[in-house]
Design a protein around this motif. Structure first.
Motif, PDB file in Angstrom:
ATOM      1  N   GLY A  62       0.751  -1.093   0.057  1.00 11.82           N
ATOM      2  CA  GLY A  62       0.025   0.151   0.027  1.00 11.82           C
ATOM      3  C   GLY A  62       0.868   1.368  -0.165  1.00 11.82           C
ATOM      4  O   GLY A  62       2.032   1.251  -0.477  1.00 11.82           O
ATOM      5  N   VAL A  63       0.078   2.470   0.393  1.00  8.81           N
ATOM      6  CA  VAL A  63       0.704   3.621   0.221  1.00  8.81           C
ATOM      7  C   VAL A  63       1.890   3.788   1.188  1.00  8.81           C
ATOM      8  O   VAL A  63       1.765   3.763   2.379  1.00  8.81           O
ATOM      9  N   LEU A  64       3.074   4.391   0.438  1.00 10.69           N
ATOM     10  CA  LEU A  64       4.220   4.585   1.312  1.00 10.69           C
ATOM     11  C   LEU A  64       4.780   6.024   0.701  1.00 10.69           C
ATOM     12  O   LEU A  64       4.870   6.539  -0.647  1.00 10.69           O
ATOM     13  N   SER A  86      -3.795  10.835   8.768  1.00  7.99           N
ATOM     14  CA  SER A  86      -4.896  10.091   8.824  1.00  7.99           C
ATOM     15  C   SER A  86      -4.562   8.689   7.955  1.00  7.99           C
ATOM     16  O   SER A  86      -4.475   8.976   6.868  1.00  7.99           O
ATOM     17  N   LYS A  87      -4.860   7.504   8.601  1.00 14.65           N
ATOM     18  CA  LYS A  87      -4.333   6.485   7.889  1.00 14.65           C
ATOM     19  C   LYS A  87      -5.368   5.310   7.850  1.00 14.65           C
ATOM     20  O   LYS A  87      -6.100   5.258   8.870  1.00 14.65           O
ATOM     21  N   ALA A 202      -2.115  -1.105   3.188  1.00 17.41           N
ATOM     22  CA  ALA A 202      -2.300   0.503   3.699  1.00 17.41           C
ATOM     23  C   ALA A 202      -3.273   1.276   2.413  1.00 17.41           C
ATOM     24  O   ALA A 202      -2.430   1.583   1.327  1.00 17.41           O
ATOM     25  N   ALA A 203      -4.445   1.451   2.693  1.00 19.51           N
ATOM     26  CA  ALA A 203      -5.295   1.896   1.461  1.00 19.51           C
ATOM     27  C   ALA A 203      -5.087   3.475   1.304  1.00 19.51           C
ATOM     28  O   ALA A 203      -5.383   3.723   0.033  1.00 19.51           O
ATOM     29  N   SER A 204      -4.954   4.066   2.244  1.00 19.50           N
ATOM     30  CA  SER A 204      -4.812   5.621   1.993  1.00 19.50           C
ATOM     31  C   SER A 204      -4.347   6.233   3.148  1.00 19.50           C
ATOM     32  O   SER A 204      -4.328   5.549   4.218  1.00 19.50           O
ATOM     33  N   LEU A 205      -3.644   7.498   2.978  1.00 15.01           N
ATOM     34  CA  LEU A 205      -3.399   8.343   4.083  1.00 15.01           C
ATOM     35  C   LEU A 205      -3.575   9.757   3.541  1.00 15.01           C
ATOM     36  O   LEU A 205      -3.797  10.161   2.456  1.00 15.01           O
ATOM     37  N   GLU A 206      -3.889  10.632   4.717  1.00 14.27           N
ATOM     38  CA  GLU A 206      -4.390  11.800   4.181  1.00 14.27           C
ATOM     39  C   GLU A 206      -3.488  12.894   5.290  1.00 14.27           C
ATOM     40  O   GLU A 206      -3.604  12.770   6.499  1.00 14.27           O
TER      41      GLU A 206
END
Length: 226
Positions: A62-64, A86-87, A202-206
Motif C-alpha cells: 500500500g501507500v508509502l 490519517s491512515k 495501507a489503502a490511504s493516508l491523508e
C-alpha cells in the motif's frame, strides 16, 4: 527484470509509491540479506535522494510516502510523529469481531524483544467490520467451517506492528501474520484463496491540509469485496 514501483503522487516536496508485499521500506539489520528496498528502488527511478516519512512492514502493501528533500522531511515528519496523518488500512482477520470498536491497549516499544520489562507506550486503533465470511473448511477440528472478516482499520498512533499486535490482543489475529497470527489458519486461507501473504493493505493516508493518497488493493483482494 524487476518492474518499477508505481508512483501514486509526485509534487515538489513529496512522492508516494504503492509498495508491494514482500518489499522492505529501507535497509534493515533484521533483513540484512535483502538488497532491494522501496527506498533504493524509487531513488533509482527518480534519480534523486529520498527520505522515508513513515514505515510499512515488509509484508504489508500500500501507500508509502517519502520526502524529496531534508526540508520537506523536517516539515512533514512531525505530522506522522504526532498522529496528525490519517491512515486507513484493510485487513483480513480471524473470526468475526464486533461491527466496530476501538482497541486502547499500550504496547511494548520494541515488538522484536520480550514484552516483559519493557516500557509500554500508548497505542489506539479503531476499526469497522466491512464483511464476514464463513468458508467451508475445517481448521480446529471443532467446527465444520471457519470464520473470517474484512475490516477497515485506522491506527491513531504509530507503533511498530500496532495493527497486528492489537488484533492479536482482541483474539482476532490477522490472517497471514507469521509472528502474531495462527499458522493453521494462515495455511488454510492460503490454500482456499490461492495466495499466501499478510492480509494487510495501507489503502490511504491523508495529510494535514487535505492531501489524500490512495492505493487500490491488488487483485487477490477481489474475493474479499464487501
Amino acid at each position: 527484470m524487476v518492474p518499477p514501483l508505481a508512483v501514486l503522487h509526485l509534487d515538489t516536496d513529496l512522492v508516494a509509491t504503492d509498495k508491494p508485499p514482500g518489499l522492505l521500506v529501507h535497509p534493515s539489520a533484521l533483513d540484512a540479506h535483502e538488497e532491494r528496498t522501496a527506498l533504493h528502488s524509487l531513488q533509482a527511478q527518480l534519480g534523486e535522494r529520498l527520505f522515508p516519512l513513515h514505515r510499512l512492514d515488509k509484508a504489508t502493501s500500500g501507500v508509502l510516502l517519502f520526502a524529496r528533500s531534508r526540508e520537506a522531511a523536517r516539515h512533514w515528519g512531525p505530522a506522522f510523529e504526532t498522529g496528525a496523518v490519517s491512515k486507513r488500512y484493510l485487513a483480513l482477520v480471524r473470526g468475526w469481531p464486533p461491527a466496530a470498536g476501538e482497541v486502547d491497549y499500550p504496547l511494548a516499544r520494541d515488538p522484536e524483544l520480550p514484552s516483559a520489562g519493557q516500557v509500554r507506550v500508548p497505542a489506539v486503533t479503531r476499526y469497522q467490520r466491512l464483511a464476514c465470511f464463513d468458508w467451508p473448511f475445517q481448521v480446529d477440528g471443532a467446527h465444520p467451517s471457519s470464520r473470517y472478516a474484512l475490516v477497515q482499520v485506522s491506527p491513531l498512533t504509530g507503533r511498530r506492528h500496532q495493527i497486528r499486535r492489537h488484533f492479536k490482543h482482541i483474539a482476532h489475529p490477522l490472517v497471514g501474520d507469521s509472528t502474531h497470527g495462527k499458522g493453521a489458519h494462515n495455511r488454510a486461507v492460503a490454500l482456499w484463496l490461492g495466495v499466501q501473504r499478510l492480509w494487510l493493505h495501507a489503502a490511504s493516508l491523508e495529510l494535514p491540509g487535505g492531501l489524500r493518497i490512495e492505493a487500490a488493493c491488488g487483485p487477490e483482494w477481489a474475493a474479499l469485496s464487501a
